[in-house]
Write a protein that holds these residues in place. Structure first.
Motif, mmCIF file in Angstrom:
data_model
loop_
_atom_site.group_PDB
_atom_site.id
_atom_site.type_symbol
_atom_site.label_atom_id
_atom_site.label_comp_id
_atom_site.label_asym_id
_atom_site.label_seq_id
_atom_site.Cartn_x
_atom_site.Cartn_y
_atom_site.Cartn_z
ATOM 1 N N THR A 17 0.816 -1.220 0.000
ATOM 2 C CA THR A 17 0.000 0.000 0.000
ATOM 3 C C THR A 17 0.850 1.270 0.000
ATOM 4 O OG1 THR A 17 -0.149 -0.191 2.404
ATOM 5 C CG2 THR A 17 -1.954 -1.089 1.115
ATOM 6 N N LYS A 18 2.072 1.188 0.537
ATOM 7 C CA LYS A 18 2.947 2.372 0.510
ATOM 8 C C LYS A 18 3.327 2.726 -0.924
ATOM 9 C CE LYS A 18 4.982 1.903 5.122
ATOM 10 N NZ LYS A 18 6.241 1.764 5.901
ATOM 11 N N THR A 72 0.239 4.047 -2.691
ATOM 12 C CA THR A 72 -0.042 5.416 -2.242
ATOM 13 C C THR A 72 0.894 6.414 -2.921
ATOM 14 O OG1 THR A 72 -0.811 4.619 -0.098
ATOM 15 C CG2 THR A 72 -0.127 6.918 -0.225
ATOM 16 N N ARG A 109 -8.508 0.595 4.156
ATOM 17 C CA ARG A 109 -8.321 1.680 5.130
ATOM 18 C C ARG A 109 -6.975 2.378 4.927
ATOM 19 N NH1 ARG A 109 -10.712 3.464 9.482
ATOM 20 N NH2 ARG A 109 -12.272 1.815 9.306
ATOM 21 N N GLU A 110 -5.948 1.606 4.651
ATOM 22 C CA GLU A 110 -4.622 2.204 4.443
ATOM 23 C C GLU A 110 -4.605 3.091 3.199
ATOM 24 O OE1 GLU A 110 -1.966 -1.055 4.274
ATOM 25 O OE2 GLU A 110 -1.928 -1.412 6.447
ATOM 26 N N VAL A 133 -7.953 6.094 4.053
ATOM 27 C CA VAL A 133 -7.902 6.964 5.244
ATOM 28 C C VAL A 133 -6.472 7.326 5.603
ATOM 29 C CG1 VAL A 133 -8.576 7.188 7.654
ATOM 30 C CG2 VAL A 133 -10.054 5.943 6.070
ATOM 31 N N ASP A 134 -5.618 6.319 5.783
ATOM 32 C CA ASP A 134 -4.252 6.571 6.235
ATOM 33 C C ASP A 134 -3.433 7.369 5.220
ATOM 34 O OD1 ASP A 134 -5.063 5.084 8.358
ATOM 35 O OD2 ASP A 134 -3.942 3.271 7.822
ATOM 36 N N SER A 135 -3.751 7.232 3.947
ATOM 37 C CA SER A 135 -2.993 7.964 2.917
ATOM 38 C C SER A 135 -3.395 9.427 2.806
ATOM 39 C CB SER A 135 -3.213 7.293 1.555
ATOM 40 O OG SER A 135 -4.567 7.414 1.154
ATOM 41 N N GLY A 136 -4.506 9.815 3.397
ATOM 42 C CA GLY A 136 -4.985 11.194 3.299
ATOM 43 C C GLY A 136 -5.896 11.429 2.115
ATOM 44 N N SER A 168 -13.594 7.996 11.469
ATOM 45 C CA SER A 168 -12.556 8.847 12.073
ATOM 46 C C SER A 168 -12.614 10.277 11.554
ATOM 47 C CB SER A 168 -11.170 8.250 11.789
ATOM 48 O OG SER A 168 -10.946 8.129 10.392
#
Length: 673
Positions: free
Chosen positions: A402-403, A406, A511-512, A515-518, A558
């Motif tokens: 996912t990194k 992203t 989710r990664e 959400v987590d990526s912005g 969130s």
């Protein structure tokens, strides 16, 4: 020795020792003819050179202009010796410059074309291979009459397969096919029988096969494809005339041996992979059919060969993005060349999408990483494409890194968020993260492409289509069958099923990435800034709805505060007074926005409360009539008891007085009428 002396003798001409006629030797005091030396007995004679023996010296050019003209004359002389039709080519080039002008009339252009074709009569085959005159012939075929075009076609008819392999003549063959009649096209496609595989391996000839494949009808396309399946179908033309379209059906209907078909297709596909000839739709279709019958080793080898080729950048003309049938509709489009990865070029066809999906699903982690890296700077273009957006959906739902996704995909999507939300295809990757595999946004064909897998590479636990596999040998009662079907449908809709080659939980990956990526914050901010435009948009309103309800499974929990700000923005626009007919429609009366707001009232109690408090409380009588009555009546249809109770005190009197009509009663009246 005498022979050696003769070989070693000088080649100088010896004086003739035999006396002339009459028996007398010439006097020694006479000079040789042409010499200026005086004889011993007489006076010296003036020198008179013989004209036949005189050597004329060329004038050496002195100035720069003279040297340039001399070089030009020398080049012209060499071209005349090398090219038999050089003078004719010069005449045709002059005519071409006149006929290709935009300010020329039709009658004058037809006269020039007729004159050019008259001069080329009987020499068209030699002219077709020339760099310059072949272009003249293409222009003539494009604008000449059908009778003149038929004459050219008949003259080149026996030589079309030879011309299809030549660098410059191939464009002429394609132009002939574009302007051919049905009978001429049918004849040419039938003449390709037995040569399809060899032409596909040819760097130039493969373009002609693809052009004919694009212009042909379904049966003609099937006939071209059949030759790639087996030797029998390549040798016997009558066998290709079958109604079966899938390779599996062809094998069963004609009784072919699966091993021989697989061996023949491998011999056809391997040279194409070695040469990188993979950007044609006929090759994509052949690859998809090959994967349906390939064994585990053969399928894995082809995918391993395909993966590095997908990221190779090649120079592509912009016209190559469109099939041959659409080229004539875009005559005035400016041509530009660009470096594009092969994967992006393959997204022109549905079968190209399938090949890309299979490579991503069954490729190794390293191969997926290369494919994702090769898409850098092309993500936005793919997101706006019909098939490219589906490939992005596959990457978002399959790749575990996912990194990397992203960094390459999500970051580029964020830079063009508004454009993507308002676009028919661009919104689909965003909707996939908000509501995975929803049949509301993806039709059955799209879902079938995304669920496609190679049967031989799927483990028994994954199933052939990537869904939950059912053990048919196990006996189950009716309740267990119902529960299994229910669970299967839920898993397909929520993307909770296992995906071949992926180890990460789909909900964690989602989710990664969202959400987590912005990315979610960017989507919400774009919706707040463009809320009025998105509400009235046919495509943007769907993204707005999914964000306003918080996404499927409450993935935006969130970001509740930002989602609440979006609710306030929608309510503030809805609170504006009704405008005149000349001005823009109110969101309660617009076709798209009214349906979106109604749906939000039914599905999101938080939004319903915000909208009631800001825009509807005390004003329901104004909006209870006309097109906006559906929004007001949605409060009475809501499944949430708090929403019903909140609006009941104001809406019930309007319903009793007949001002507000319940949608159920309206539907019953429409049925009776």
């Amino acid at each position: 020795m005498a022979a050696k002396e003769q070989l070693g003798q000088s080649k100088k001409r010896k004086r003739d020792s035999h006396p002339p006629e009459g028996g007398k030797k010439p006097p020694k005091n006479l000079t040789a003819k042409g010499s200026g030396k005086p004889s011993k007995t007489g006076e010296s004679k003036p020198f008179k050179p013989n004209k036949s023996d005189a050597v004329t010296k060329k004038k050496v050019p002195e100035t720069h202009r003279e040297r340039r003209l001399a070089a030009k004359e020398m080049a012209e002389a060499r071209k005349k010796k090398r090219k038999p039709h050089y003078s004719l080519e010069k005449e045709l080039a002059l005519l071409w410059e006149k006929m290709r002008r935009t300010n020329i009339g039709k009658e004058e252009k037809s006269k020039l074309i007729t004159e050019a074709l008259r001069k080329m009569n009987g020499k068209i085959l030699e002219i077709a291979s020339s760099h310059v005159s072949a272009r003249v012939l293409q222009t003539c075929i494009k604008y000449c009459s059908q009778a003149e075009r038929d004459v050219v076609f008949e003259e080149l008819k026996p030589h079309l397969l030879i011309l299809a392999r030549k660098k410059y003549a191939v464009h002429l063959v394609k132009k002939l096919l574009d302007n051919a009649t049905k009978k001429q096209l049918e004849w040419f496609i039938s003449s390709l029988h037995g040569h399809v595989a060899s032409l596909l391996r040819h760097t130039v000839g493969s373009a002609v096969v693809e052009h004919a494949f694009q212009l042909g009808n379904a049966s003609q396309k099937q006939g071209l494809l059949m030759e790639l399946y087996s030797t029998e179908l390549q040798l016997f033309k009558d066998l290709t005339r079958t109604n079966a379209s899938r390779l599996v059906d062809v094998i069963s209907k004609l009784g072919l041996q699966k091993t021989s078909v697989l061996q023949h297709m491998s011999s056809v596909i391997e040279p194409l992979l070695d040469k990188g000839i993979l950007d044609y739709s006929i090759v994509h279709t052949a690859l998809v059919e090959y994967f349906t019958i390939a064994d585990k080793t053969s399928a894995a080898d082809v995918i391993q060969q395909l993966s590095p080729l997908l990221v190779q950048e090649t120079v592509m003309d912009e016209d190559q993005q469109f099939p041959a049938s659409q080229l004539l509709k875009n005559k005035k489009r400016k041509r530009t060349k660009m470096l594009v990865p092969l994967l992006v070029r393959m997204m022109r066809t549905k079968d190209g999408l399938k090949v890309g999906v299979l490579c991503i699903k069954h490729g190794s982690a390293k191969e997926r990483k290369k494919i994702v890296k090769g898409m850098k700077d092309h993500v936005r273009k793919m997101a706006l494409d019909q098939y490219g957006s589906l490939l992005l959906i596959c990457i978002l739902s399959v790749v575990d890194d996912t990194k990397l996704v992203t960094k390459i995909v999500i970051r580029e999507l964020q830079t063009a968020m508004k454009e993507l939300i308002l676009d028919r295809n661009g919104r689909r990757p965003i909707l996939e993260l908000l509501h995975p595999r929803s049949p509301r946004y993806l039709n059955p064909d799209d879902l079938a492409c995304l669920n496609l897998t190679v049967p031989s590479l799927c483990s028994q636990s994954d199933g052939a289509d990537g869904s939950v596999n059912l053990d048919l040998n196990k006996e189950m009662d009716s309740s267990e069958v119902m529960m299994t079907d229910k669970n299967e449908s839920e898993s397909l809709s929520n993307e909770q099923h296992s995906i071949p080659g992926s180890k990460k939980d789909p909900s964690v990956r989602r989710r990664e990435l969202l959400v987590d990526s912005g990315l979610a914050e960017t989507i919400i901010e774009s919706c707040i800034e463009n809320v009025a435009e998105l509400l009235r948009s046919n495509f943007g309103r769907e993204v707005l709805y999914e964000v306003a309800v918080g996404g499927t499974d409450g993935i935006l929990t969130s970001l509740t505060e930002r989602v609440g700000a979006l609710h306030e923005s929608i309510a503030s626009i809805a609170s504006l007074p009704r405008k005149n007919e000349s001005e823009e429609e109110h969101v309660f009366e617009n076709f798209h926005s009214s349906r979106t707001i109604r749906k939000l009232i039914l599905d999101c109690p938080t939004f319903a409360a915000t909208l009631w408090r800001t825009a509807l409380e005390g004003k329901c009588e104004v909006w209870a009539q006309g097109h906006s009555c559906k929004i007001v009546s949605a409060y009475l249809e809501s499944s949430d008891p708090q929403v019903k109770e909140m609006a009941k005190s104001e809406l019930q009197p309007l319903e009793d007085r007949g001002i507000l009509k319940h949608p159920v009663s309206i539907h019953k009246q429409a049925k009776k009428g």
